[in-house]
Write a protein that holds these residues in place. Structure first.
Motif, PDB file in Angstrom:
ATOM      1  N   TYR A  40      34.556 -59.363 -46.589  1.00  0.00           N
ATOM      2  CA  TYR A  40      34.825 -60.285 -45.693  1.00  0.00           C
ATOM      3  C   TYR A  40      36.345 -60.266 -45.292  1.00  0.00           C
ATOM      4  CZ  TYR A  40      37.256 -65.033 -44.977  1.00  0.00           C
ATOM      5  OH  TYR A  40      38.038 -65.980 -44.799  1.00  0.00           O
ATOM      6  N   SER A  41      37.091 -59.809 -46.358  1.00  0.00           N
ATOM      7  CA  SER A  41      38.630 -59.608 -45.955  1.00  0.00           C
ATOM      8  C   SER A  41      39.103 -58.702 -47.233  1.00  0.00           C
ATOM      9  CB  SER A  41      39.370 -60.963 -46.141  1.00  0.00           C
ATOM     10  OG  SER A  41      40.780 -60.771 -45.841  1.00  0.00           O
ATOM     11  N   ASN A  42      40.229 -58.057 -46.872  1.00  0.00           N
ATOM     12  CA  ASN A  42      41.061 -57.285 -48.183  1.00  0.00           C
ATOM     13  C   ASN A  42      41.045 -58.147 -49.364  1.00  0.00           C
ATOM     14  OD1 ASN A  42      43.618 -56.466 -49.873  1.00  0.00           O
ATOM     15  ND2 ASN A  42      43.027 -54.696 -48.440  1.00  0.00           N
ATOM     16  N   GLU A  43      40.729 -57.464 -50.387  1.00  0.00           N
ATOM     17  CA  GLU A  43      40.557 -57.932 -52.037  1.00  0.00           C
ATOM     18  C   GLU A  43      42.024 -58.726 -52.343  1.00  0.00           C
ATOM     19  OE1 GLU A  43      38.275 -56.423 -54.854  1.00  0.00           O
ATOM     20  OE2 GLU A  43      36.793 -55.878 -53.620  1.00  0.00           O
ATOM     21  N   ASP A  44      42.931 -57.730 -51.940  1.00  0.00           N
ATOM     22  CA  ASP A  44      44.279 -58.323 -52.330  1.00  0.00           C
ATOM     23  C   ASP A  44      44.767 -59.389 -51.604  1.00  0.00           C
ATOM     24  OD1 ASP A  44      44.721 -56.083 -54.034  1.00  0.00           O
ATOM     25  OD2 ASP A  44      45.789 -54.794 -52.663  1.00  0.00           O
ATOM     26  N   ALA A  45      44.391 -59.533 -50.296  1.00  0.00           N
ATOM     27  CA  ALA A  45      44.628 -60.744 -49.476  1.00  0.00           C
ATOM     28  C   ALA A  45      43.989 -61.961 -49.991  1.00  0.00           C
ATOM     29  CB  ALA A  45      44.354 -60.417 -48.177  1.00  0.00           C
ATOM     30  N   ARG A  46      42.718 -61.654 -50.558  1.00  0.00           N
ATOM     31  CA  ARG A  46      41.973 -62.870 -51.105  1.00  0.00           C
ATOM     32  C   ARG A  46      42.677 -63.180 -52.392  1.00  0.00           C
ATOM     33  NH1 ARG A  46      35.770 -61.322 -49.949  1.00  0.00           N
ATOM     34  NH2 ARG A  46      35.275 -63.342 -50.390  1.00  0.00           N
ATOM     35  N   ASP A  47      43.110 -62.380 -53.064  1.00  0.00           N
ATOM     36  CA  ASP A  47      43.649 -62.608 -54.183  1.00  0.00           C
ATOM     37  C   ASP A  47      44.783 -63.565 -54.378  1.00  0.00           C
ATOM     38  OD1 ASP A  47      41.775 -61.863 -56.167  1.00  0.00           O
ATOM     39  OD2 ASP A  47      42.744 -59.754 -56.356  1.00  0.00           O
ATOM     40  N   SER A  48      45.604 -63.137 -53.042  1.00  0.00           N
ATOM     41  CA  SER A  48      46.910 -63.673 -53.062  1.00  0.00           C
ATOM     42  C   SER A  48      46.841 -65.123 -52.631  1.00  0.00           C
ATOM     43  CB  SER A  48      47.776 -63.024 -51.621  1.00  0.00           C
ATOM     44  OG  SER A  48      46.994 -63.073 -50.252  1.00  0.00           O
ATOM     45  N   VAL A  49      45.748 -65.904 -52.199  1.00  0.00           N
ATOM     46  CA  VAL A  49      45.606 -67.045 -51.790  1.00  0.00           C
ATOM     47  C   VAL A  49      44.766 -67.791 -52.998  1.00  0.00           C
ATOM     48  CG1 VAL A  49      45.839 -67.016 -49.421  1.00  0.00           C
ATOM     49  CG2 VAL A  49      43.582 -66.727 -50.242  1.00  0.00           C
ATOM     50  N   ALA A  72      26.481 -60.250 -51.530  1.00  0.00           N
ATOM     51  CA  ALA A  72      27.759 -59.746 -52.410  1.00  0.00           C
ATOM     52  C   ALA A  72      28.509 -58.529 -51.855  1.00  0.00           C
ATOM     53  CB  ALA A  72      27.227 -59.114 -53.845  1.00  0.00           C
ATOM     54  N   GLY A  73      28.013 -57.667 -50.941  1.00  0.00           N
ATOM     55  CA  GLY A  73      28.840 -56.898 -50.135  1.00  0.00           C
ATOM     56  C   GLY A  73      29.664 -55.956 -51.037  1.00  0.00           C
ATOM     57  N   GLU A  74      30.696 -55.885 -50.968  1.00  0.00           N
ATOM     58  CA  GLU A  74      31.424 -54.628 -52.022  1.00  0.00           C
ATOM     59  C   GLU A  74      31.722 -55.311 -53.343  1.00  0.00           C
ATOM     60  OE1 GLU A  74      35.146 -53.611 -49.603  1.00  0.00           O
ATOM     61  OE2 GLU A  74      34.123 -52.237 -48.542  1.00  0.00           O
ATOM     62  N   GLY A  75      31.411 -56.664 -53.424  1.00  0.00           N
ATOM     63  CA  GLY A  75      31.513 -56.874 -54.801  1.00  0.00           C
ATOM     64  C   GLY A  75      32.722 -57.531 -55.300  1.00  0.00           C
ATOM     65  N   TYR A  76      33.677 -58.166 -54.310  1.00  0.00           N
ATOM     66  CA  TYR A  76      34.591 -59.016 -54.871  1.00  0.00           C
ATOM     67  C   TYR A  76      34.359 -60.051 -55.882  1.00  0.00           C
ATOM     68  CZ  TYR A  76      38.810 -62.340 -54.305  1.00  0.00           C
ATOM     69  OH  TYR A  76      39.637 -63.090 -54.442  1.00  0.00           O
ATOM     70  N   GLU A 106      27.252 -48.500 -57.772  1.00  0.00           N
ATOM     71  CA  GLU A 106      27.970 -47.348 -58.141  1.00  0.00           C
ATOM     72  C   GLU A 106      29.492 -48.011 -58.750  1.00  0.00           C
ATOM     73  OE1 GLU A 106      28.494 -44.749 -54.918  1.00  0.00           O
ATOM     74  OE2 GLU A 106      26.596 -44.213 -54.659  1.00  0.00           O
ATOM     75  N   ARG A 107      30.006 -49.078 -57.892  1.00  0.00           N
ATOM     76  CA  ARG A 107      31.161 -49.757 -58.462  1.00  0.00           C
ATOM     77  C   ARG A 107      30.864 -50.432 -59.829  1.00  0.00           C
ATOM     78  NH1 ARG A 107      34.751 -54.396 -55.352  1.00  0.00           N
ATOM     79  NH2 ARG A 107      36.496 -54.391 -56.927  1.00  0.00           N
ATOM     80  N   VAL A 108      29.769 -51.035 -59.998  1.00  0.00           N
ATOM     81  CA  VAL A 108      29.541 -51.574 -61.247  1.00  0.00           C
ATOM     82  C   VAL A 108      29.248 -50.616 -62.440  1.00  0.00           C
ATOM     83  CG1 VAL A 108      27.676 -53.037 -62.443  1.00  0.00           C
ATOM     84  CG2 VAL A 108      28.226 -53.665 -59.946  1.00  0.00           C
ATOM     85  N   GLN A 109      28.450 -49.831 -61.970  1.00  0.00           N
ATOM     86  CA  GLN A 109      28.378 -48.719 -62.992  1.00  0.00           C
ATOM     87  C   GLN A 109      29.696 -47.753 -63.357  1.00  0.00           C
ATOM     88  OE1 GLN A 109      25.862 -45.291 -61.888  1.00  0.00           O
ATOM     89  NE2 GLN A 109      25.529 -44.782 -64.103  1.00  0.00           N
ATOM     90  N   ARG A 110      30.709 -47.849 -62.473  1.00  0.00           N
ATOM     91  CA  ARG A 110      31.979 -47.025 -62.758  1.00  0.00           C
ATOM     92  C   ARG A 110      32.868 -47.961 -63.552  1.00  0.00           C
ATOM     93  NH1 ARG A 110      32.770 -46.452 -57.768  1.00  0.00           N
ATOM     94  NH2 ARG A 110      34.276 -48.232 -57.160  1.00  0.00           N
ATOM     95  N   GLU A 111      32.685 -49.468 -63.178  1.00  0.00           N
ATOM     96  CA  GLU A 111      33.564 -50.237 -64.016  1.00  0.00           C
ATOM     97  C   GLU A 111      32.900 -50.826 -65.211  1.00  0.00           C
ATOM     98  OE1 GLU A 111      35.460 -53.411 -61.486  1.00  0.00           O
ATOM     99  OE2 GLU A 111      35.586 -51.890 -59.898  1.00  0.00           O
TER     100      GLU A 111
END
Length: 228
Positions: A40-49, A72-76, A106-111
């Protein structure tokens, strides 16, 4: 051994059954936004608000809960929900695009998010296990659902008793990647859901809507259509 003469009638019957099933639900009058990105948007931008913090606070999500992250998309939300619900909780991340599902897995497994499962859904059916979820999140994706009545009908049975559906979307027409609140309310009420909380979010264009299943789920033929 199947002969060609027998196979054709069987295929025609199968096609009629699929058509009947699809026509049991009302056709939406609204346009459908195409899926243009896994984010939907950059994760840092979403965290900033403080988007995630605000939404999970309003949704009252905590330790030990079972939460579905639909689209879920990229999993934010997925990767932030995992530590929030803790070892005794579970997160099911669902998407309908195989490549997106695989990248998130892959992200879930990596983290090393051991309490997260990743699943492939269908456009008109999230394929959720019955009576399993305290919360179902639909974040900035509702406007991409082509058959909302059918989707919500299938999703209804996945809630636990007292479970809630959370929708976050932009207050703009569906073709502009949002959902007007009056349309959202109409489509949910038609399936026996009740709006139990509504809040405007910090970016002033997005909103938080919370629904609970209060009335019996109607038969597909009895679902009213909603004007665009």
């Amino acid at each position: 051994m199947w002969t060609r003469g027998l196979l054709l009638p069987l295929l025609l019957v199968a096609g009629c059954k699929e058509q009947t099933k699809a026509s049991a639900f009302p056709e939406p009058a609204r346009p459908v936004a195409p899926i243009v990105s896994a984010r939907y948007s950059n994760e840092d931008a979403r965290d900033s608000v403080r988007e995630f913090d605000t939404v999970v606070h309003l949704a009252d999500i905590g330790q030990g809960m079972t939460v579905a992250d639909i689209g879920a998309g990229e999993g934010y939300y997925t990767v932030r929900l995992a530590p929030l619900v803790g070892e005794d909780g579970r997160v099911l991340a669902q998407d309908i695009i195989p490549e997106t599902r695989d990248t998130l897995a892959e992200r879930v497994q990596r983290e090393r998010l051991d309490n997260v499962a990743v699943k492939l859904g269908e456009p008109n059916d999230p394929k959720l296990p019955p009576a399993s979820f305290d919360r179902i999140l639909m974040i900035h994706m509702y406007h991409e659902i082509a058959q909302p009545s059918e989707f919500l009908w299938h999703m209804r049975g996945a809630l636990k008793r007292g479970g809630r559906v959370i929708v976050v979307d932009a207050d703009r027409p569906t073709e502009r990647h949002g959902t007007p609140p009056r349309l959202l309310l109409c489509e949910f009420l038609a399936l026996g859901y009740q709006l139990t909380r509504f809040e405007r979010l910090a970016d002033s264009e997005s909103y938080f809507a919370q629904f609970e299943g209060k009335s019996p789920r109607p038969e597909p033929k009895d679902i009213p259509s909603c004007p665009a």
